[in-house]
Design a protein around this motif. Structure first.
Motif, short mmCIF file in Angstrom:
data_model
loop_
_atom_site.label_atom_id
_atom_site.label_comp_id
_atom_site.label_asym_id
_atom_site.label_seq_id
_atom_site.Cartn_x
_atom_site.Cartn_y
_atom_site.Cartn_z
N HIS A 146 -27.26 -16.97 -2.83
CA HIS A 146 -26.04 -17.23 -2.07
C HIS A 146 -25.67 -16.02 -1.21
CE1 HIS A 146 -24.54 -20.69 -4.88
NE2 HIS A 146 -25.56 -21.05 -4.12
N HIS A 147 -25.83 -14.83 -1.77
CA HIS A 147 -25.55 -13.61 -1.00
C HIS A 147 -26.53 -13.50 0.19
CE1 HIS A 147 -22.48 -12.32 -3.64
NE2 HIS A 147 -23.26 -11.94 -4.67
N LEU A 148 -27.78 -13.81 -0.07
CA LEU A 148 -28.78 -13.74 1.01
C LEU A 148 -28.46 -14.73 2.12
CD1 LEU A 148 -32.05 -13.26 -1.06
CD2 LEU A 148 -31.19 -11.71 0.71
N ALA B 27 -20.31 -8.90 6.71
CA ALA B 27 -19.12 -9.70 7.05
C ALA B 27 -18.04 -8.84 7.69
CB ALA B 27 -18.59 -10.40 5.81
N SER B 28 -17.85 -7.62 7.19
CA SER B 28 -16.79 -6.75 7.73
C SER B 28 -17.15 -6.19 9.11
CB SER B 28 -16.52 -5.60 6.76
OG SER B 28 -17.67 -4.78 6.64
N GLU C 213 -24.66 3.54 7.94
CA GLU C 213 -25.62 3.77 6.87
C GLU C 213 -25.65 2.54 5.96
OE1 GLU C 213 -26.52 6.94 3.24
OE2 GLU C 213 -25.05 7.39 4.81
N LEU C 214 -26.80 1.91 5.82
CA LEU C 214 -26.94 0.69 5.03
C LEU C 214 -27.20 1.04 3.57
CD1 LEU C 214 -29.23 -1.37 7.43
CD2 LEU C 214 -26.81 -1.80 6.95
N PRO C 215 -26.69 0.24 2.65
CA PRO C 215 -27.02 0.45 1.23
C PRO C 215 -28.52 0.21 1.00
CG PRO C 215 -25.16 -1.08 1.50
CD PRO C 215 -25.76 -0.88 2.84
N SER D 112 -29.22 -5.55 -7.03
CA SER D 112 -27.88 -5.22 -7.54
C SER D 112 -26.88 -4.95 -6.43
CB SER D 112 -27.96 -4.00 -8.46
OG SER D 112 -28.50 -2.89 -7.76
N ARG D 113 -27.38 -4.69 -5.20
CA ARG D 113 -26.47 -4.33 -4.12
C ARG D 113 -26.37 -5.43 -3.05
NH1 ARG D 113 -26.83 1.98 -2.70
NH2 ARG D 113 -24.67 1.44 -2.16
N LEU D 114 -26.87 -6.64 -3.36
CA LEU D 114 -26.81 -7.73 -2.38
C LEU D 114 -25.37 -8.09 -2.02
CD1 LEU D 114 -29.64 -10.21 -3.50
CD2 LEU D 114 -29.52 -8.86 -1.40
N GLU D 115 -24.48 -8.07 -3.01
CA GLU D 115 -23.07 -8.40 -2.73
C GLU D 115 -22.46 -7.37 -1.79
OE1 GLU D 115 -18.89 -9.41 -5.10
OE2 GLU D 115 -20.69 -8.79 -6.22
#
Length: 865
Positions: free
Chosen positions: A190-192, A148-149, A131-133, A138-141
């Motif tokens: 940077h998160h993107l 990554a995990s 399930e994706l956020p 606000s939830r990019l991090e």
């Protein structure tokens, strides 16, 4: 009723790290004789066939998951899983596994050999999807951490990819990218970057289709500009939109083809320039990206190949005289890239591709392009030619042979290639090396076809030696007109080539008459002379020699005829005096290859022309230095000794022994002398000769008896010795009368030559001082001949060959009596003079070949001086 406790599904992990269902069956455990141990067996419920037979190894790590799943690795890249319908069946088989391995059934893993990242690979396969956020700034991090995990685990990567694909998540991320750029939200950008990079590593074609679409690809590239490791973002989009320009050298009417070309270029740019260099662990995670580019290129080649109008226009403009140089360069570069793309095709598709190009006239077009004066155009044309030669050399050979029936040798395609190789102005001769490799492929008999109607080898080699070999050897012949390599001669050849090339140009292009690209021939000659130096000449000659050595090894009749008729080996050995050691070694290697063939035609040519002289000179001039030249020359003489090449052994000892006898740090030359003396002893022993003749011509019974010494000596000789001995016997009765007449003369000469040979030995000892004198010179000049003749005449010996009144002696080197030459040739061994017949293969050729053997007498005497 069927036992559902043992009902299982068998899964295997494929190369894409995805689980494949291999079928449903019933599992059991038991001893299998073939595997020598307890094993797990699964038989299909449909037909009873064996789905799985796996020995329970004591050291294999088995893992039980979610009460109904057992997973293990059968080999390094072969993972298996059994999914049970009921928990009871799973527990029963788990107990059997633990019993064999001596483990407590309460454990979930039988071996502590799997690390944490490996355990994650065995996540519950029946668990729900990831399930994706929600896709918000606000939830990019959080999204970046999730991506990554998920990368280390194949199962999690699979679930993440499916979630991204099903929910249209990538387009939502790219919308956030625009928002972040507008707000200058660097942290979000940077998160993107991390998210998009992670999606690339998921290695899914379906995701690439979305990311590389016309709508999304530039935004994807934009996300990858904001690498957190860089202080300033890259400007990839600016380069692709403003700097990189799409040139249509021939207008493309198909919009789909245009779009595919743009997409391939941009994806290639992403792979090469935008994505960071993958680590060792990430290399295999981009395999789908490589495949995407590969298949795009295949599609482009196929679409262009089917567009006949496009190809017709391309070749028409290439060969049109009115096409300006810049346009022609663009056309050639396009054709080169077109051929490079063809390397991605399957063999059958590549066949069709090159057949299409051949039908469109690519080889005649290349001939025109190679005649141009633009270096870049010629370089691109050479690359195209290399694609054709590597793909189908027979097609190229067929074209040049047909072309020879219509055009002069000067403008044949293969001769243009040779001339470009010879006149390469690059100091490193990069182009010449490439062209030499292509020529080698074209003359290699290993890739020539042989059919019932014709043999390509015979036809093409006949054509090559008639129309092309003189062009290839021209720099070699021009550079060896004197006793030492001459640079000036090669410059003369270049002058001739340029003037002739201008003439050819003027016949094809009248508007270019008298100039090359607006420059006079004189200017171009000056440039070439300025660029060319001794080292470059030596490199070029080494390339020519390398190709000639290849021909000696792989061609037989043609190269032998050419070498002997054109006296090529003598000219090559002039290069033994070169100051460039690599060139002298090339010349020596050429001769070594010839001697290695052990061909008597070559051997007679070497002996008749005294072609060991340059080698002996180089050996003596090398002095006591232990280097490659020293070793290579000794190896050549050692080969003659080991292989017992009798004619060359006799020639070397008779003519060069005095110069080599002091070389004692190797036993090669003393061994040659021993071979020679053994050969002479066998030839001078008439009793042995008679025995050899008897044994050759009569069958006899081998009794258990002690052999006599002479018979034992005969048995110790090899077959070659036996044939040589046979030649000493009179070949037929038809020459008996001549032999009877010559016998008294021969005896007379044998007695009278003794004193003369002793005097020669004195002269030899005076002049041949051995290796102690590095400046020692061996010469066969005409001046030496006159010298020797005057010395010989001054002795006034009654039996001297130089005495006109001597019975049976020649009046002059050019007037040998016919009957003398038919009978014997005189050879010197120490202080003795004897009559030795030179054996030959056929009795019918005795007269001609003995006449040849008699002629070099004066040359032997000249060397002794």
């Amino acid at each position: 009723m069927t036992d559902t406790r043992r009902r299982v599904k068998v899964y295997t992990l494929n190369e894409d790290r995805q689980w494949d269902d291999r079928g449903t069956g019933h599992v059991s455990s038991g001893y299998v004789e073939r595997l020598k141990g307890m094993s797990l067996l699964v038989r299909a419920e449909s037909d009873g066939s064996l789905l799985l037979e796996s020995k329970i190894n004591p050291n294999t790590a088995y893992q039980k998951q979610q009460d109904t799943l057992i997973v293990w690795s059968e080999a390094e890249n072969y993972d298996l899983a059994l999914s049970f319908q009921e928990k009871a069946g799973c527990d029963e088989i788990w107990e059997k596994i633990c019993q064999v391995q001596g483990k407590d059934p309460s454990v979930d893993i039988t071996q502590d050999l799997v690390d944490e990242s490996e355990e994650e690979r065995f996540d519950d396969m029946s668990s729900p999807g990831l399930e994706l956020p929600s896709c918000e700034l606000s939830r990019l991090e959080e999204i970046a951490e999730l991506v990554a995990s998920s990368l280390p685990s194949p199962l999690r990567r699979e679930k993440l990819a499916l979630a991204l694909e099903n929910e249209g998540y990538i387009k939502k991320l790219l919308e956030l990218f625009h928002v972040c750029e507008d707000l200058e939200n660097i942290e979000g950008l940077h998160h993107l970057y991390e998210i998009i990079k992670g999606i690339f590593l998921l290695n899914r074609t379906a995701l690439f289709e979305v990311m590389f679409s016309e709508e999304c690809i530039m935004d994807v590239i934009g996300c990858l500009e904001y690498d957190p490791a860089l202080s300033q973002p890259r400007k990839h989009r600016e380069f692709l939109t403003k700097t990189a320009k799409f040139k249509e050298v021939i207008p493309i009417s198909d919009p789909e083809l245009k779009q595919k070309i743009h997409q391939t270029y941009r994806v290639q740019y992403i792979q090469d320039m935008v994505l960071p260099t993958p680590s060792v662990f990430e290399e295999n995670m981009l395999s789908t990206l490589h495949s995407f580019i590969f298949f795009n290129k295949v599609e482009i080649v196929g679409m262009l190949q089917e567009d006949e109008k496009f190809l017709t226009d391309l070749f028409a403009q290439l060969t049109d005289e009115a096409t300006d140089e810049e346009k022609r360069q663009e056309l050639v570069n396009f054709l080169k890239e077109f051929c490079a793309f063809s390397q991605t095709l399957q063999p059958q598709n590549r066949d069709a591709f090159f057949k299409t190009l051949s039908n469109m006239g690519i080889l005649p077009a290349l001939e025109v392009i190679l005649g141009m004066d633009d270096t870049q155009v010629r370089s691109a044309a050479t690359d195209i030619f290399s694609y054709l030669v590597e793909y189908n050399p027979s097609m190229v050979r067929e074209f040049v042979m047909q072309e020879a029936q219509q055009n002069d040798d000067d403008i044949l395609l293969i001769n243009l290639i040779i001339e470009h190789m010879i006149c390469d102005t690059d100091p490193e001769l990069g182009g010449a090396v490439q062209l030499m490799g292509l020529l080698r492929t074209l003359v290699d008999p290993e890739n020539m076809l042989a059919t019932a109607n014709k043999t390509e080898k015979t036809e093409f080699l006949g054509f090559f030696y008639k129309h092309c070999m003189h062009v290839l050897t021209a720099p070699l012949l021009a550079n060896t007109t004197e006793d030492k390599p001459s640079k000036a001669s090669l410059n003369i050849y270049i002058h001739i080539y340029i003037h002739r090339h201008i003439y050819i140009k003027s016949t094809k292009y009248p508007r270019m008459k008298g100039t090359i690209s607006g420059r006079t021939s004189y200017d171009l000659i000056i440039d070439l002379n300025y660029c060319e130096d001794d080292f470059q000449t030596a490199q070029l000659l080494a390339l020519v020699l390398e190709l000639l050595t290849f021909c000696v090894e792989h061609h037989t009749y043609h190269i032998k005829n050419y070498i002997i008729n054109k006296d090529i080996l003598r000219r090559v050995l002039v290069l033994m005096a070169s100051k460039h050691a690599f060139l002298a070694l090339c010349a020596l290697r050429f001769k070594r290859k010839i001697i290695g063939l052990k061909d008597e035609f070559y051997n007679r040519y070497i002996m008749k022309s005294f072609l060991f002289e340059p080698v002996v000179k180089a050996f003596l001039n090398n002095g006591s230095r232990y280097n490659l030249m020293n070793s290579a020359i000794i190896e050549m003489f050692e080969f003659i000794r080991v292989e017992d090449i009798k004619s060359l052994t006799a020639h070397v000892i008779e003519n060069y022994w005095k110069a080599l006898e002091d070389v004692d740090y190797v036993q090669t030359f003393k061994g040659l002398k021993l071979r020679f003396e053994q050969q002479r002893e066998r030839q001078d022993n008439p009793k042995l000769d008679s025995m050899r003749s008897i044994l050759r011509n009569h069958r006899y019974r081998r009794d258990a008896r002690t052999l006599e010494d002479e018979e034992e000596m005969w048995f110790n000789t090899d077959e070659d010795d036996m044939e040589d001995g046979e030649a000493v016997v009179s070949p037929s009765d038809k020459n008996k009368n001549d032999d009877d007449i010559m016998d008294p003369i021969s005896k007379f000469m044998e007695r009278k030559k003794l004193k003369e040979s002793e005097e020669k030995e004195v002269l030899l000892k005076t002049n041949l001082s051995g290796r102690q004198s590095p400046s020692f010179k061996l010469s066969l000049s005409s001046g030496t001949k006159t010298n020797l003749t005057s010395q010989s005449s001054a002795t006034n010996l009654p039996g001297s060959p130089g005495s006109p009144g001597s019975p049976g002696s020649p009046g002059s080197p050019g007037s040998v009596p016919k009957n003398t030459s038919q009978t014997a040739a005189i050879t010197t061994k120490g202080g003795l003079v004897g009559l030795v017949d030179y054996p030959d293969d056929d009795d019918d050729d005795d007269e001609d070949e003995e006449k040849e053997d008699a002629l070099p007498l004066s040359k032997k005497a000249k060397f002794d001086s």
